[in-house]
Design an enzyme around this catalytic site. Structure first.
Site, PDB file in Angstrom:
ATOM      1  N   PRO A   1      -2.943  -5.938  -5.835  1.00  0.00           N
ATOM      2  CA  PRO A   1      -2.364  -4.767  -5.034  1.00  0.00           C
ATOM      3  C   PRO A   1      -3.251  -4.774  -3.544  1.00  0.00           C
ATOM      4  CG  PRO A   1      -4.059  -4.151  -6.675  1.00  0.00           C
ATOM      5  CD  PRO A   1      -3.931  -5.420  -6.719  1.00  0.00           C
ATOM      6  N   ASP A   2      -2.588  -4.123  -2.659  1.00  0.00           N
ATOM      7  CA  ASP A   2      -3.377  -3.896  -1.484  1.00  0.00           C
ATOM      8  C   ASP A   2      -4.851  -3.214  -1.740  1.00  0.00           C
ATOM      9  OD1 ASP A   2      -4.074  -2.426   1.224  1.00  0.00           O
ATOM     10  OD2 ASP A   2      -2.674  -3.741   1.666  1.00  0.00           O
TER      11      ASP A   2
ATOM     12  N   GLU B   1      11.618  -2.573  12.877  1.00  0.00           N
ATOM     13  CA  GLU B   1      11.265  -1.642  11.729  1.00  0.00           C
ATOM     14  C   GLU B   1      10.033  -0.959  12.301  1.00  0.00           C
ATOM     15  OE1 GLU B   1      10.979  -1.535   7.026  1.00  0.00           O
ATOM     16  OE2 GLU B   1       9.926  -3.278   7.978  1.00  0.00           O
TER      17      GLU B   1
ATOM     18  N   GLU C   1      11.095  -7.918  -2.328  1.00  0.00           N
ATOM     19  CA  GLU C   1      11.491  -7.018  -1.646  1.00  0.00           C
ATOM     20  C   GLU C   1      11.151  -6.783  -0.341  1.00  0.00           C
ATOM     21  OE1 GLU C   1      11.664  -2.137  -0.990  1.00  0.00           O
ATOM     22  OE2 GLU C   1      12.341  -2.707  -3.124  1.00  0.00           O
ATOM     23  N   LEU C   2      11.878  -6.758   0.839  1.00  0.00           N
ATOM     24  CA  LEU C   2      11.336  -6.731   2.243  1.00  0.00           C
ATOM     25  C   LEU C   2      11.880  -5.649   3.196  1.00  0.00           C
ATOM     26  CD1 LEU C   2      11.847 -10.770   2.684  1.00  0.00           C
ATOM     27  CD2 LEU C   2       9.977  -9.468   1.668  1.00  0.00           C
TER      28      LEU C   2
ATOM     29  N   GLY D   1       6.873  -6.206   0.456  1.00  0.00           N
ATOM     30  CA  GLY D   1       6.034  -6.078   1.912  1.00  0.00           C
ATOM     31  C   GLY D   1       6.948  -6.503   3.052  1.00  0.00           C
ATOM     32  N   SER D   2       6.564  -7.193   4.174  1.00  0.00           N
ATOM     33  CA  SER D   2       7.016  -7.599   5.138  1.00  0.00           C
ATOM     34  C   SER D   2       7.942  -8.704   5.074  1.00  0.00           C
ATOM     35  CB  SER D   2       6.104  -7.791   6.399  1.00  0.00           C
ATOM     36  OG  SER D   2       5.361  -8.929   6.221  1.00  0.00           O
TER      37      SER D   2
ATOM     38  N   CYS E   1      10.261   1.668   2.324  1.00  0.00           N
ATOM     39  CA  CYS E   1      11.014   0.503   2.535  1.00  0.00           C
ATOM     40  C   CYS E   1      12.722   0.896   2.500  1.00  0.00           C
ATOM     41  CB  CYS E   1      11.145  -0.580   1.715  1.00  0.00           C
ATOM     42  SG  CYS E   1       9.484  -1.367   1.537  1.00  0.00           S
TER      43      CYS E   1
ATOM     44  N   TRP F   1       0.698  -1.330   0.113  1.00  0.00           N
ATOM     45  CA  TRP F   1       0.206   0.011  -0.059  1.00  0.00           C
ATOM     46  C   TRP F   1       0.803   1.232  -0.193  1.00  0.00           C
ATOM     47  CZ3 TRP F   1       1.672   2.230   4.176  1.00  0.00           C
ATOM     48  CH2 TRP F   1       2.024   1.524   5.478  1.00  0.00           C
TER      49      TRP F   1
END
Length: 524
Positions: free
Chosen positions: A189-190, A393, A261-262, A239-240, A295, A164
């Site tokens: 997507p979110d 984080e 990609e986290l 995301g996470s 991020c 998001w």
């Protein structure tokens, strides 16, 4: 309701009409109904289709049927779609800037960063895709006798799960190289920022993309996400770290590739030879762009002791001067958090730090007078384990400032994390900064810039090390990951086996002499 919220409600009613939603959701699978909300008001923006298990399967079936014809188009024709999309995006950017702000609450300039990033990716892959994907000649097993060509085939249908926080860049931006490589894409997507992704899909269709080549499915992440992985030929996820591990596990069980990609706990380093005004301004961008919901933003600032007091003074002064708000216009510096969950996390991390003895140098409180999820940009000092803000984080506008003595110390401390996404170094000595950059364990390092220099250099790879992910976006790696390499070797004149009357011993002796000769002649 505040004046700002009333204005945001009026803007939403004016811009997100039933006609727009009908246009954007045309061709989007969904037997159920779900809703997206605006963080500027906390109220619903639109009702959208929610995909069932059958809807997801149908979206993949349509994408798979459309992909074969799309892949047969010459790569230059596919690339031309990206170049037309680039022009349409810049021409109609105000439409999507409004949607991004309404869906995320970020300041307009930060929304425009997404437009910049997607336009750069569209231009780059629109120009370079034919070169990245062309057949390549390689040296064969034996000169002249072996002719070798490497071909690149699309994987099929890529499942793309986007978050998001950057709803244009992390949806359309990541889909572009997959599409130009000849794949179809089914994107999840979110839901809370789905209008932006739906708008980007419609713009790509206007640019010439066949409608079923890019599908969108909406719904709860834990429900629809695994269905996307189940049907995809390759998966991308941003995301996470926790969810990324689940995606990787599911993809691995199916023996399909994944690019992830986290999270990050990114460090910004201010050396004692830095221009402190520029470093302070850069730290504000690094820590508080998109309200820290980025991020690659910085959550740890390390300052060399000799300049620490002066840097902190300038950093705090600039942070306190930020103009808060998110009207649908330029002129503010800092917007809203995107949800109650993000606000709760920020409040919990700051309260935990203060309870443990940390000091608030700037910010440190919610701003409900501006909107339900606004929180002031916050600078902390005295943060240490086991405070939540020290190692976890936050993903919000909270940064901890630390002091260090020398380069060796700060390299060790910056690397003392399981994450490895981005870092930033501020120095007046380019050689010193480059030496340090090479020793930082992050996928990207920016010198005298927060994050945009590395991210905007789209010919170079961008991604994370350690718990920050797998794979890269941008550059050659960012498109070739969406392809399957195939080696075609054509052997001529003589076989790779005994021939011309040679027995096994004679063939082995000939091969031994030939291998020695090839090394002497420096063949690769």
């Amino acid at each position: 309701m505040t004046t700002a919220q009333s204005d945001a409600r009026a803007d939403a009613a004016r811009l997100v009409t039933g006609e727009l939603v009908d246009l954007l959701t045309r061709g989007v699978a969904g037997s159920g109904r779900t809703a997206c909300h605006s963080p500027l008001t906390g109220e619903p923006l639109a009702e959208l289709p929610e995909a069932t298990e059958e809807d997801v399967a149908a979206a993949f079936a349509r994408a798979r049927a459309a992909q074969a014809d799309w892949a047969r188009r010459p790569v230059r024709r596919r690339a031309a779609v990206l170049l037309r999309f680039h022009d349409l995006l810049l021409r109609r950017q105000d439409e999507v800037l409004d949607l991004i702000q309404l869906e995320t609450g970020k300041a307009r300039l930060h929304a425009h960063e997404e437009v910049q990033a997607v336009a750069m990716a569209a231009r780059h892959y629109g120009r370079r895709a034919p070169a990245y994907l062309r057949p390549r000649r390689h040296a064969g097993a034996f000169p002249v006798l072996t002719h070798v060509t490497e071909l690149r085939h699309p994987r099929g249908v890529v499942g793309h799960i986007s978050p998001w926080n950057y709803p244009l860049e992390l949806s359309a931006g990541d889909a572009l190289p997959a599409l130009v490589a000849g794949n179809a894409v089914v994107m999840k997507p979110d839901t809370e920022t789905a209008l932006t992704a739906l708008w980007a899909r419609r713009l790509l269709i206007d640019a010439g993309l066949p409608e079923d080549v890019l599908g969108i499915v909406l719904g709860e992440g834990p429900v629809v996400g695994p269905l996307v992985v189940r049907h995809a030929d390759y998966v991308t996820f941003t995301g996470s770290t926790r969810t990324g591990r689940e995606v990787a596990e599911r993809a691995g069980a199916r023996l399909i590739g994944a690019s992830l990609e986290l999270g990050g706990k990114n460090a910004l380093v201010v050396l004692d030879d830095a221009d402190l005004d520029k470093a302070a301004a850069g730290a504000v961008r690094a820590c508080f762009s998109s309200a820290g919901q980025l991020c690659i933003s910085a959550e740890r600032v390390f300052v060399q002791e000799r300049v620490a007091d002066e840097f902190v003074r300038r950093f705090v002064e600039r942070t306190r001067a930020l103009r808060l708000g998110a009207p649908l216009a330029y002129g503010t510096d800092f917007g809203s958090l995107s949800s109650r969950a993000q606000l709760d996390t920020v409040v919990r991390h700051v309260e935990d730090a203060v309870a443990g003895g940390a000091e608030v140098l700037a910010g440190g409180r919610p701003r409900p007078d501006l909107g339900p999820y606004f929180y002031e940009p916050t600078i902390l000092t005295g943060v240490r384990p086991p405070m939540l803000a020290c190692e976890a984080e936050t993903f919000g506008p909270v940064v901890a400032v630390y002091r260090f003595a020398d380069d060796e110390e700060v390299i060790a401390r910056a690397n003392d994390t399981t994450f490895g996404l981005n870092s930033s170094i501020w120095s007046g000595n380019a050689r010193r900064a480059r030496r340090m950059a090479a020793r930082l364990r992050t996928g990207t390092v920016n010198i005298n810039e927060a994050y945009a220099a590395a991210y905007g250099s789209v010919q170079a790879p961008m991604g994370g090390m350690g718990d920050s992910g797998l794979g890269r976006r941008h550059g050659a790696e960012g498109i070739l990951k969406y392809t399957e390499p195939q080696t075609v070797a054509h052997q001529r004149l003589l076989p790779m086996a005994p021939s011309l009357g040679l027995d096994d011993r004679g063939y082995a002796a000939l091969m031994t002499r030939s291998l020695k000769a090839l090394k002497t002649l420096r063949f690769r």
